[in-house]
Design a protein around this motif. Sequence first.
Motif, PDB file in Angstrom:
ATOM      1  N   PHE A  49     -11.225  -3.478 -22.987  1.00  0.00           N
ATOM      2  CA  PHE A  49     -10.602  -4.351 -21.989  1.00  0.00           C
ATOM      3  C   PHE A  49      -9.096  -4.429 -22.159  1.00  0.00           C
ATOM      4  O   PHE A  49      -8.371  -4.790 -21.231  1.00  0.00           O
ATOM      5  N   SER A  50      -8.590  -4.090 -23.341  1.00  0.00           N
ATOM      6  CA  SER A  50      -7.141  -4.069 -23.518  1.00  0.00           C
ATOM      7  C   SER A  50      -6.519  -2.991 -22.627  1.00  0.00           C
ATOM      8  O   SER A  50      -5.419  -3.173 -22.081  1.00  0.00           O
ATOM      9  N   GLY A  51      -7.218  -1.883 -22.454  1.00  0.00           N
ATOM     10  CA  GLY A  51      -6.738  -0.840 -21.558  1.00  0.00           C
ATOM     11  C   GLY A  51      -6.753  -1.287 -20.113  1.00  0.00           C
ATOM     12  O   GLY A  51      -5.844  -0.962 -19.334  1.00  0.00           O
ATOM     13  N   VAL A  52      -7.800  -2.040 -19.752  1.00  0.00           N
ATOM     14  CA  VAL A  52      -7.884  -2.582 -18.391  1.00  0.00           C
ATOM     15  C   VAL A  52      -6.710  -3.512 -18.118  1.00  0.00           C
ATOM     16  O   VAL A  52      -6.075  -3.461 -17.058  1.00  0.00           O
ATOM     17  N   THR A  53      -6.403  -4.354 -19.098  1.00  0.00           N
ATOM     18  CA  THR A  53      -5.290  -5.300 -18.939  1.00  0.00           C
ATOM     19  C   THR A  53      -3.951  -4.569 -18.846  1.00  0.00           C
ATOM     20  O   THR A  53      -3.096  -4.903 -18.020  1.00  0.00           O
ATOM     21  N   LEU A  54      -3.772  -3.564 -19.700  1.00  0.00           N
ATOM     22  CA  LEU A  54      -2.529  -2.794 -19.681  1.00  0.00           C
ATOM     23  C   LEU A  54      -2.345  -2.105 -18.332  1.00  0.00           C
ATOM     24  O   LEU A  54      -1.252  -2.133 -17.748  1.00  0.00           O
ATOM     25  N   ALA A  55      -3.413  -1.521 -17.807  1.00  0.00           N
ATOM     26  CA  ALA A  55      -3.327  -0.856 -16.510  1.00  0.00           C
ATOM     27  C   ALA A  55      -3.074  -1.854 -15.391  1.00  0.00           C
ATOM     28  O   ALA A  55      -2.333  -1.570 -14.442  1.00  0.00           O
ATOM     29  N   ALA A  56      -3.672  -3.047 -15.497  1.00  0.00           N
ATOM     30  CA  ALA A  56      -3.431  -4.083 -14.475  1.00  0.00           C
ATOM     31  C   ALA A  56      -1.958  -4.464 -14.439  1.00  0.00           C
ATOM     32  O   ALA A  56      -1.383  -4.684 -13.366  1.00  0.00           O
ATOM     33  N   GLY A  57      -1.332  -4.522 -15.623  1.00  0.00           N
ATOM     34  CA  GLY A  57       0.100  -4.825 -15.669  1.00  0.00           C
ATOM     35  C   GLY A  57       0.930  -3.739 -15.021  1.00  0.00           C
ATOM     36  O   GLY A  57       1.907  -4.015 -14.314  1.00  0.00           O
ATOM     37  N   THR A  58       0.539  -2.476 -15.242  1.00  0.00           N
ATOM     38  CA  THR A  58       1.243  -1.359 -14.619  1.00  0.00           C
ATOM     39  C   THR A  58       1.069  -1.372 -13.107  1.00  0.00           C
ATOM     40  O   THR A  58       2.008  -1.177 -12.343  1.00  0.00           O
ATOM     41  N   ILE A  59      -0.150  -1.628 -12.669  1.00  0.00           N
ATOM     42  CA  ILE A  59      -0.471  -1.636 -11.242  1.00  0.00           C
ATOM     43  C   ILE A  59       0.228  -2.774 -10.513  1.00  0.00           C
ATOM     44  O   ILE A  59       0.597  -2.650  -9.338  1.00  0.00           O
ATOM     45  N   PHE A  60       0.443  -3.872 -11.208  1.00  0.00           N
ATOM     46  CA  PHE A  60       0.892  -5.093 -10.542  1.00  0.00           C
ATOM     47  C   PHE A  60       2.215  -4.904  -9.816  1.00  0.00           C
ATOM     48  O   PHE A  60       2.508  -5.617  -8.862  1.00  0.00           O
ATOM     49  N   PHE A  61       3.014  -3.923 -10.247  1.00  0.00           N
ATOM     50  CA  PHE A  61       4.308  -3.755  -9.590  1.00  0.00           C
ATOM     51  C   PHE A  61       4.137  -3.433  -8.113  1.00  0.00           C
ATOM     52  O   PHE A  61       5.013  -3.711  -7.300  1.00  0.00           O
ATOM     53  N   SER A  62       2.984  -2.869  -7.742  1.00  0.00           N
ATOM     54  CA  SER A  62       2.775  -2.513  -6.342  1.00  0.00           C
ATOM     55  C   SER A  62       2.556  -3.738  -5.457  1.00  0.00           C
ATOM     56  O   SER A  62       2.678  -3.646  -4.233  1.00  0.00           O
ATOM     57  N   VAL A  99       0.860  -1.190   0.000  1.00  0.00           N
ATOM     58  CA  VAL A  99       0.000   0.000   0.000  1.00  0.00           C
ATOM     59  C   VAL A  99       0.891   1.234   0.000  1.00  0.00           C
ATOM     60  O   VAL A  99       1.693   1.446   0.897  1.00  0.00           O
ATOM     61  N   GLY A 100       0.742   2.022  -1.013  1.00  0.00           N
ATOM     62  CA  GLY A 100       1.585   3.204  -1.187  1.00  0.00           C
ATOM     63  C   GLY A 100       2.021   3.309  -2.629  1.00  0.00           C
ATOM     64  O   GLY A 100       1.713   4.286  -3.311  1.00  0.00           O
ATOM     65  N   THR A 101       2.705   2.270  -3.104  1.00  0.00           N
ATOM     66  CA  THR A 101       3.187   2.308  -4.479  1.00  0.00           C
ATOM     67  C   THR A 101       2.035   2.345  -5.477  1.00  0.00           C
ATOM     68  O   THR A 101       2.055   3.110  -6.439  1.00  0.00           O
ATOM     69  N   GLY A 102       1.013   1.518  -5.253  1.00  0.00           N
ATOM     70  CA  GLY A 102      -0.075   1.438  -6.217  1.00  0.00           C
ATOM     71  C   GLY A 102      -1.090   2.544  -6.083  1.00  0.00           C
ATOM     72  O   GLY A 102      -1.823   2.833  -7.011  1.00  0.00           O
ATOM     73  N   ILE A 103      -1.144   3.183  -4.913  1.00  0.00           N
ATOM     74  CA  ILE A 103      -2.169   4.180  -4.671  1.00  0.00           C
ATOM     75  C   ILE A 103      -1.617   5.599  -4.726  1.00  0.00           C
ATOM     76  O   ILE A 103      -2.171   6.480  -5.367  1.00  0.00           O
ATOM     77  N   PHE A 104      -0.503   5.846  -4.087  1.00  0.00           N
ATOM     78  CA  PHE A 104      -0.045   7.223  -3.943  1.00  0.00           C
ATOM     79  C   PHE A 104       0.431   7.840  -5.254  1.00  0.00           C
ATOM     80  O   PHE A 104       0.378   9.048  -5.422  1.00  0.00           O
ATOM     81  N   PHE A 105       0.939   7.007  -6.202  1.00  0.00           N
ATOM     82  CA  PHE A 105       1.349   7.669  -7.438  1.00  0.00           C
ATOM     83  C   PHE A 105       1.194   6.875  -8.728  1.00  0.00           C
ATOM     84  O   PHE A 105       1.331   7.442  -9.803  1.00  0.00           O
ATOM     85  N   VAL A 106       0.856   5.578  -8.672  1.00  0.00           N
ATOM     86  CA  VAL A 106       0.737   4.847  -9.932  1.00  0.00           C
ATOM     87  C   VAL A 106      -0.582   5.152 -10.651  1.00  0.00           C
ATOM     88  O   VAL A 106      -0.739   4.856 -11.828  1.00  0.00           O
ATOM     89  N   MET A 107      -1.532   5.786  -9.955  1.00  0.00           N
ATOM     90  CA  MET A 107      -2.798   6.144 -10.596  1.00  0.00           C
ATOM     91  C   MET A 107      -2.567   7.032 -11.818  1.00  0.00           C
ATOM     92  O   MET A 107      -3.316   6.971 -12.795  1.00  0.00           O
ATOM     93  N   SER A 108      -1.538   7.867 -11.774  1.00  0.00           N
ATOM     94  CA  SER A 108      -1.293   8.773 -12.890  1.00  0.00           C
ATOM     95  C   SER A 108      -0.855   8.031 -14.143  1.00  0.00           C
ATOM     96  O   SER A 108      -0.994   8.544 -15.247  1.00  0.00           O
ATOM     97  N   GLN A 109      -0.314   6.802 -13.995  1.00  0.00           N
ATOM     98  CA  GLN A 109       0.007   5.979 -15.157  1.00  0.00           C
ATOM     99  C   GLN A 109      -1.159   5.071 -15.549  1.00  0.00           C
ATOM    100  O   GLN A 109      -1.412   4.841 -16.727  1.00  0.00           O
TER     101      GLN A 109
END
Length: 484
Positions: free
Chosen positions: A230-243, A52-62
């Motif tokens: 849904f391709s955008g949803v998948t792409l964002a899930a990949g970005t978010i996953f680092f958190s 909690v922090g990495t995915g919420i505090f700043f990855v939303m902008s990506q």
Amino acid sequence: MSTSRTPRVPLTPATLFRLKPLPQGDQAEADTGLNRNISTLQLTSFGVGATVGTGIFFVMSQAVPEAGPAVIISFLVAGVAAGLAAICYAEMASAVPVSGSTYSYAYATLGEVVAMGVAACLLLEYGVSTAAVAVGWSGYLNELLRDLHIPAIPHVLSAAPWDSDPGVVNLPAIILVAMCAVLLIRGASESARVNTVMVFIKLGVLAMFAAIAFSAFDAGNLSPFAPEGFSGVTLAAGTIFFSFIGLDSVSTAGEEVKDPQKTMPRALIAALITVVAIYVLVSFAAIGAQQASKFEGQEEAGLAQILDDVTGASWPSLILSAGAVISIFSVTLVTMYGQTRILFAMGRDGMLPKFFTKVNPQTLTPVNNTVVVAVVVSILAGFIPLDYLADMVSIGTLVAFIVVSAGVIILRVRVPDLHRPFKVPLYPVTPILAIAACIYVLSGLHWYTYLFFLVWVAVVVTFYLFWGRHHSLLNVTDDPLGES
């Protein structure tokens, strides 16, 4: 003498895929030179603190520009994949309660060369995620300083050719890494106590954000819900996953927790539930309070900007920025901790020089490892912008999760009678679904992420082939396959 200790090992499948013996009985809690004093609550806080922090505090902008308001679904998709993998981690952590996380699990189930490939993933995900978090932390720090009418810490001297703003070093990020290194050198228990306090501050600040953001909730901000499909949803899930790397960090502490075979599964499950609940709550509140188009470019303290817009006052964003500065510190602290313990496990196995096995006799911490990690991470955080970092962490984390899930199946087949205080429910469906979910999220990453990842893994495996396999401790054991 050196010849007998470092024999030239033939390059054969038998040596490349030899297995490290599993710790059994009293070996699971044997003295390894590290201090075994971390409690269940502290270990749970490790997982929450690093996640909690990495995915919420700043990855939303990506993530929001990629998925639109459907980023809420992206968090759920990433959470399901991480959750299934976390359950597999819980079984592996109870069966193989040692430091080294997925590296150690792969060594015991898939073989030495695979373990080195996994080690490449772990070193990548921990090193790069620490740098990414430090980059985001600097934005909240300078936002806080501006709110307090204190001059922001300047970015100084640099020439990173890939940066859109060459000539800048992220000095605040380097300062953060240095502070975490000092705390880790002082001791694991001290770090765990500080992190636990920071986690409670973090959860309180995010609860405040959700309450204020929901007061300005506008259902119109949810439309169009998935502009990129849904391709955008998948792409964002990949970005978010680092958190979700924080869930892996729990398993790096196997030799520093009390009663690891029970403590580690409990901490993993508790951290998972907490993390997913917070992510979905805060992302839903943020999307409801601000149009999706405004998230792009909000790397610098995005949630604080939302509170400014909602309240028209400065005190809520001031509190959020202060909470973010404190809580994102805990993310950096735990991910740095995890990487130092992976290096320790690799050095002890002979995969790295003995330099990485040195433990300070007073603090019982691997000081050499901490210094090396701090230097490397400082270079990454100082010179490379955030958007180059997130996807590289995601691919390393996803591959590690796949290996753990496969390891559960392999270990059930190879050693069915192994003592497992925690067992994956609905076996083998759960680990298979975990693998499938991670592969699905992987499919959404950019092609160049795969390219950089494969180059890095090739470098580490090449090091193993030319140096590591000749120095492996399994060269001097009578039963290298660990099946006696």
